[in-house]
Design a protein around this motif. Sequence first.
Motif, PDB file in Angstrom:
ATOM      1  N   LEU A 104     -14.331 -24.954  50.887  1.00  0.00           N
ATOM      2  CA  LEU A 104     -13.641 -25.919  51.753  1.00  0.00           C
ATOM      3  C   LEU A 104     -13.115 -25.312  53.060  1.00  0.00           C
ATOM      4  N   PRO A 105     -12.470 -24.125  53.039  1.00  0.00           N
ATOM      5  CA  PRO A 105     -12.031 -23.547  54.317  1.00  0.00           C
ATOM      6  C   PRO A 105     -13.202 -23.229  55.242  1.00  0.00           C
ATOM      7  N   LEU A 106     -14.314 -22.805  54.659  1.00  0.00           N
ATOM      8  CA  LEU A 106     -15.505 -22.503  55.450  1.00  0.00           C
ATOM      9  C   LEU A 106     -16.062 -23.769  56.090  1.00  0.00           C
ATOM     10  N   LEU A 123     -16.206 -25.280  60.246  1.00  0.00           N
ATOM     11  CA  LEU A 123     -17.402 -25.805  60.894  1.00  0.00           C
ATOM     12  C   LEU A 123     -17.257 -27.276  61.287  1.00  0.00           C
ATOM     13  N   GLY A 124     -16.079 -27.865  61.020  1.00  0.00           N
ATOM     14  CA  GLY A 124     -15.880 -29.277  61.306  1.00  0.00           C
ATOM     15  C   GLY A 124     -16.586 -30.181  60.326  1.00  0.00           C
ATOM     16  N   LYS A 130     -16.919 -35.167  57.906  1.00  0.00           N
ATOM     17  CA  LYS A 130     -16.406 -35.613  59.209  1.00  0.00           C
ATOM     18  C   LYS A 130     -17.481 -35.557  60.287  1.00  0.00           C
ATOM     19  N   ALA A 131     -18.601 -34.903  59.961  1.00  0.00           N
ATOM     20  CA  ALA A 131     -19.772 -34.961  60.848  1.00  0.00           C
ATOM     21  C   ALA A 131     -20.648 -36.114  60.361  1.00  0.00           C
ATOM     22  N   VAL A 157     -26.799 -21.160  61.793  1.00  0.00           N
ATOM     23  CA  VAL A 157     -26.184 -20.304  62.813  1.00  0.00           C
ATOM     24  C   VAL A 157     -24.667 -20.422  62.757  1.00  0.00           C
ATOM     25  N   GLN A 158     -24.168 -21.647  62.574  1.00  0.00           N
ATOM     26  CA  GLN A 158     -22.720 -21.861  62.513  1.00  0.00           C
ATOM     27  C   GLN A 158     -22.119 -21.223  61.249  1.00  0.00           C
ATOM     28  N   PHE A 159     -22.790 -21.401  60.120  1.00  0.00           N
ATOM     29  CA  PHE A 159     -22.323 -20.775  58.879  1.00  0.00           C
ATOM     30  C   PHE A 159     -22.263 -19.256  59.049  1.00  0.00           C
ATOM     31  N   GLU A 160     -23.333 -18.692  59.588  1.00  0.00           N
ATOM     32  CA  GLU A 160     -23.392 -17.238  59.718  1.00  0.00           C
ATOM     33  C   GLU A 160     -22.309 -16.705  60.658  1.00  0.00           C
TER      34      GLU A 160
END
Length: 211
Positions: free
Chosen positions: A21-23, A27-28, A44-45, A203-206
């Motif tokens: 959840l924090p991760l 990332l929104g 939320k996306a 890319v965002q996760f990494e």
Amino acid sequence: MNSANVVTIALSKGRILEESLPLLSALGLEPAGDIDRLLRVPSKAADVQFLIIRPTDVPTYVEYGAADMGIVGKDILMEHGGAALYEPLDLNIARCRLSVAAPKGYVPTPGKRLRVATKYPEITKRHYAARGEQVEIIKLYGSMELAPLVGLSDVIVDLVATGKTLLANGLVEIEQIGPVTSRLVVNKASMKMKHARIRELLVQFEATVRG
């Protein structure tokens, strides 16, 4: 939004979900629904939704395309056989280890085939086969620590986080099979069909994990 443009991510219930959840928030992608009650939850996306399912089911949902991506423990992937999935990223959450444990003071009986209780029969079989050992595997789904205490098995193969449960039941780790963390997995067809959005998410996760 057309479902063909929505990325579905399968999340493992329990500790992995809590640590995901924090991760996701960074990332929104916070879930925009009740994750304790709902099995399919929007984020939320607008183009991302979640499936909240049992960890052992995550590879199957992703492999067969019911989910485009998933977050699941390496232990589950090793047991499932992850060849049908892309595994692009170690999220470095829900850290623990897969170990062999036995009652304190346990001494193997020479010439006797070892009996191992576990919910990981494939991993266990490969582990002992690599050493040229044949063992009797007893598959259980829970309360693993009880098996050697009542004579059902000699040892167990199970996940260990703090070791407190083992200690409380008079067991000790006698061997580590390997470390376990949670991984991001991707359906191979989705990687082609939804490449741009999935690549953006990867890319965002990494970046978030490394940051």
